[in-house]
Design an enzyme around this catalytic site. Structure first.
Site, PDB file in Angstrom:
ATOM      1  N   LYS A  21       0.819  -1.218   0.000  1.00  0.00           N
ATOM      2  CA  LYS A  21       0.000   0.000   0.000  1.00  0.00           C
ATOM      3  C   LYS A  21       0.858   1.276   0.000  1.00  0.00           C
ATOM      4  O   LYS A  21       2.055   1.230   0.279  1.00  0.00           O
ATOM      5  CB  LYS A  21      -0.929  -0.027   1.223  1.00  0.00           C
ATOM      6  CG  LYS A  21      -1.921  -1.211   1.208  1.00  0.00           C
ATOM      7  CD  LYS A  21      -2.933  -1.090   2.340  1.00  0.00           C
ATOM      8  CE  LYS A  21      -3.907  -2.265   2.328  1.00  0.00           C
ATOM      9  NZ  LYS A  21      -4.968  -2.103   3.365  1.00  0.00           N
ATOM     10  N   TYR A  59     -12.362  -2.592  -3.795  1.00  0.00           N
ATOM     11  CA  TYR A  59     -12.855  -2.796  -2.426  1.00  0.00           C
ATOM     12  C   TYR A  59     -14.382  -2.704  -2.351  1.00  0.00           C
ATOM     13  O   TYR A  59     -14.920  -2.330  -1.299  1.00  0.00           O
ATOM     14  CB  TYR A  59     -12.235  -1.764  -1.490  1.00  0.00           C
ATOM     15  CG  TYR A  59     -10.819  -2.083  -1.024  1.00  0.00           C
ATOM     16  CD1 TYR A  59     -10.547  -3.219  -0.258  1.00  0.00           C
ATOM     17  CD2 TYR A  59      -9.761  -1.222  -1.299  1.00  0.00           C
ATOM     18  CE1 TYR A  59      -9.268  -3.499   0.201  1.00  0.00           C
ATOM     19  CE2 TYR A  59      -8.465  -1.488  -0.839  1.00  0.00           C
ATOM     20  CZ  TYR A  59      -8.237  -2.636  -0.090  1.00  0.00           C
ATOM     21  OH  TYR A  59      -6.969  -2.903   0.383  1.00  0.00           O
ATOM     22  N   ARG A  80      -1.291 -14.386   4.795  1.00  0.00           N
ATOM     23  CA  ARG A  80      -1.990 -13.716   5.895  1.00  0.00           C
ATOM     24  C   ARG A  80      -1.193 -13.816   7.195  1.00  0.00           C
ATOM     25  O   ARG A  80      -1.187 -12.882   7.999  1.00  0.00           O
ATOM     26  CB  ARG A  80      -3.406 -14.278   6.044  1.00  0.00           C
ATOM     27  CG  ARG A  80      -4.254 -13.948   4.806  1.00  0.00           C
ATOM     28  CD  ARG A  80      -5.652 -14.501   4.864  1.00  0.00           C
ATOM     29  NE  ARG A  80      -6.493 -13.786   5.814  1.00  0.00           N
ATOM     30  CZ  ARG A  80      -7.002 -12.578   5.605  1.00  0.00           C
ATOM     31  NH1 ARG A  80      -6.754 -11.942   4.478  1.00  0.00           N
ATOM     32  NH2 ARG A  80      -7.760 -12.007   6.509  1.00  0.00           N
ATOM     33  N   ARG A  92       2.902  -6.177   9.315  1.00  0.00           N
ATOM     34  CA  ARG A  92       2.127  -5.086   9.931  1.00  0.00           C
ATOM     35  C   ARG A  92       2.693  -4.690  11.291  1.00  0.00           C
ATOM     36  O   ARG A  92       2.690  -3.507  11.640  1.00  0.00           O
ATOM     37  CB  ARG A  92       0.656  -5.457   9.993  1.00  0.00           C
ATOM     38  CG  ARG A  92      -0.003  -5.322   8.603  1.00  0.00           C
ATOM     39  CD  ARG A  92      -1.288  -6.062   8.533  1.00  0.00           C
ATOM     40  NE  ARG A  92      -2.062  -5.772   7.321  1.00  0.00           N
ATOM     41  CZ  ARG A  92      -3.044  -6.562   6.900  1.00  0.00           C
ATOM     42  NH1 ARG A  92      -3.371  -7.642   7.574  1.00  0.00           N
ATOM     43  NH2 ARG A  92      -3.708  -6.251   5.792  1.00  0.00           N
ATOM     44  N   ASN A 121      -2.039   0.251   6.714  1.00  0.00           N
ATOM     45  CA  ASN A 121      -1.470  -0.972   7.277  1.00  0.00           C
ATOM     46  C   ASN A 121      -0.564  -1.731   6.310  1.00  0.00           C
ATOM     47  O   ASN A 121      -0.421  -2.943   6.400  1.00  0.00           O
ATOM     48  CB  ASN A 121      -2.576  -1.860   7.862  1.00  0.00           C
ATOM     49  CG  ASN A 121      -3.546  -2.358   6.807  1.00  0.00           C
ATOM     50  OD1 ASN A 121      -3.487  -1.946   5.653  1.00  0.00           O
ATOM     51  ND2 ASN A 121      -4.442  -3.244   7.199  1.00  0.00           N
ATOM     52  N   HIS A 148      -2.145  -5.527   1.681  1.00  0.00           N
ATOM     53  CA  HIS A 148      -3.432  -6.218   1.561  1.00  0.00           C
ATOM     54  C   HIS A 148      -3.152  -7.622   1.057  1.00  0.00           C
ATOM     55  O   HIS A 148      -2.248  -7.817   0.240  1.00  0.00           O
ATOM     56  CB  HIS A 148      -4.348  -5.499   0.551  1.00  0.00           C
ATOM     57  CG  HIS A 148      -5.516  -6.351   0.125  1.00  0.00           C
ATOM     58  ND1 HIS A 148      -6.665  -6.452   0.876  1.00  0.00           N
ATOM     59  CD2 HIS A 148      -5.683  -7.182  -0.932  1.00  0.00           C
ATOM     60  CE1 HIS A 148      -7.487  -7.307   0.274  1.00  0.00           C
ATOM     61  NE2 HIS A 148      -6.915  -7.758  -0.824  1.00  0.00           N
ATOM     62  N   GLU A 190      -9.523 -11.179  -7.349  1.00  0.00           N
ATOM     63  CA  GLU A 190      -8.605 -10.058  -7.162  1.00  0.00           C
ATOM     64  C   GLU A 190      -7.416 -10.142  -8.110  1.00  0.00           C
ATOM     65  O   GLU A 190      -6.949  -9.123  -8.615  1.00  0.00           O
ATOM     66  CB  GLU A 190      -8.144 -10.001  -5.698  1.00  0.00           C
ATOM     67  CG  GLU A 190      -9.278  -9.616  -4.759  1.00  0.00           C
ATOM     68  CD  GLU A 190      -8.855  -9.514  -3.297  1.00  0.00           C
ATOM     69  OE1 GLU A 190      -9.715  -9.179  -2.463  1.00  0.00           O
ATOM     70  OE2 GLU A 190      -7.664  -9.752  -2.979  1.00  0.00           O
TER      71      GLU A 190
HETATM   72  P1  CMP Z   1      -7.348  -4.772   3.783  1.00  0.00           P
HETATM   73  O1  CMP Z   1      -6.884  -6.159   4.092  1.00  0.00           O
HETATM   74  O2  CMP Z   1      -6.720  -4.093   2.642  1.00  0.00           O
HETATM   75  O3  CMP Z   1      -8.929  -4.809   3.541  1.00  0.00           O
HETATM   76  C1  CMP Z   1      -9.771  -3.715   3.826  1.00  0.00           C
HETATM   77  C2  CMP Z   1      -9.065  -2.610   4.504  1.00  0.00           C
HETATM   78  O4  CMP Z   1      -9.868  -1.674   5.147  1.00  0.00           O
HETATM   79  C3  CMP Z   1      -8.191  -3.162   5.604  1.00  0.00           C
HETATM   80  O5  CMP Z   1      -7.112  -3.880   5.073  1.00  0.00           O
HETATM   81  C4  CMP Z   1      -7.844  -1.914   6.374  1.00  0.00           C
HETATM   82  O6  CMP Z   1      -6.668  -1.278   5.900  1.00  0.00           O
HETATM   83  C5  CMP Z   1      -9.037  -1.031   6.097  1.00  0.00           C
HETATM   84  N1  CMP Z   1      -9.754  -0.828   7.343  1.00  0.00           N
HETATM   85  C6  CMP Z   1     -10.295  -1.750   8.127  1.00  0.00           C
HETATM   86  N2  CMP Z   1     -10.842  -1.176   9.210  1.00  0.00           N
HETATM   87  C7  CMP Z   1     -10.614   0.151   9.105  1.00  0.00           C
HETATM   88  C8  CMP Z   1     -10.911   1.282   9.899  1.00  0.00           C
HETATM   89  N3  CMP Z   1     -11.579   1.154  11.052  1.00  0.00           N
HETATM   90  N4  CMP Z   1     -10.513   2.488   9.470  1.00  0.00           N
HETATM   91  C9  CMP Z   1      -9.846   2.617   8.288  1.00  0.00           C
HETATM   92  N5  CMP Z   1      -9.534   1.566   7.490  1.00  0.00           N
HETATM   93  C10 CMP Z   1      -9.912   0.366   7.899  1.00  0.00           C
END
Ligand code: CMP
Length: 139
Positions: free
Chosen positions: A10, A50, A86, A103, A113, A116, A127
């Site tokens: 990311k 998403y 994961r 992470r 974070n 993904h 995906e």
């Molecule tokens: P990802 O695995 O990319 O899938 C969906 C993403 O939404 C997740 O990682 C987080 O980065 C993001 N996400 C999940 N919860 C929150 C939150 N409370 N605020 C902002 N982003 C979020």
């Protein structure tokens, strides 16, 4: 079984020049990077990717963040690649991520974070197809 999964490095991580360090963690875990490209997503493309999170309160923040800088989209291959990826990523919220995971080491917050990864075989397939054609996957 040998699986493939979609991984995204990311914008928070590409901005801090962490692509190589993150890739080393995947490779050290036995995952092979069989496709990879650095791209800039639009907010609309991030929203399409998403789409399952459309109704979530963080959807706007998530899609704007994913369009805020370069991402590296990649396909990782290996034995149990979806679960293994994961494990290497660690929990979504870096506060809950185990020591040594991507992470835990690199993520800045639950939103920013660093990575993904697909969560299941059917979503991995979807995906991967969103970003790559079959010709771009070189095992
Ligand atoms: P990802 O695995 O990319 O899938 C969906 C993403 O939404 C997740 O990682 C987080 O980065 C993001 N996400 C999940 N919860 C929150 C939150 N409370 N605020 C902002 N982003 C979020």
């Amino acid at each position: 079984s040998i699986e493939r999964t979609l991984s995204i490095i990311k914008p928070d991580a590409t901005k801090r020049n962490l692509t190589g360090k993150i890739n080393a963690k995947f490779e050290d875990a036995g995952l092979r990077i069989v496709a990879q490209k650095r791209i800039l997503l639009t907010v609309a493309q991030a929203g399409e990717f998403y789409a399952v999170h459309k109704e979530r309160p963080f959807f706007g923040e998530l899609t704007e963040f994913m369009a805020s800088g370069p991402v590296v989209v990649q396909v990782l291959e290996g034995e149990g690649a979806i679960a293994k990826n994961r494990e290497v990523m660690g929990a979504t919220n870096p506060a809950d991520a185990k020591e040594g995971t991507i992470r835990a080491e690199f993520a800045e917050s639950v939103g920013e974070n660093s990575v993904h990864g697909s969560d299941a075989p059917d979503t991995a397939k979807e995906e991967i197809a969103y970003f790559f054609s079959g010709l771009e996957l070189v095992g």
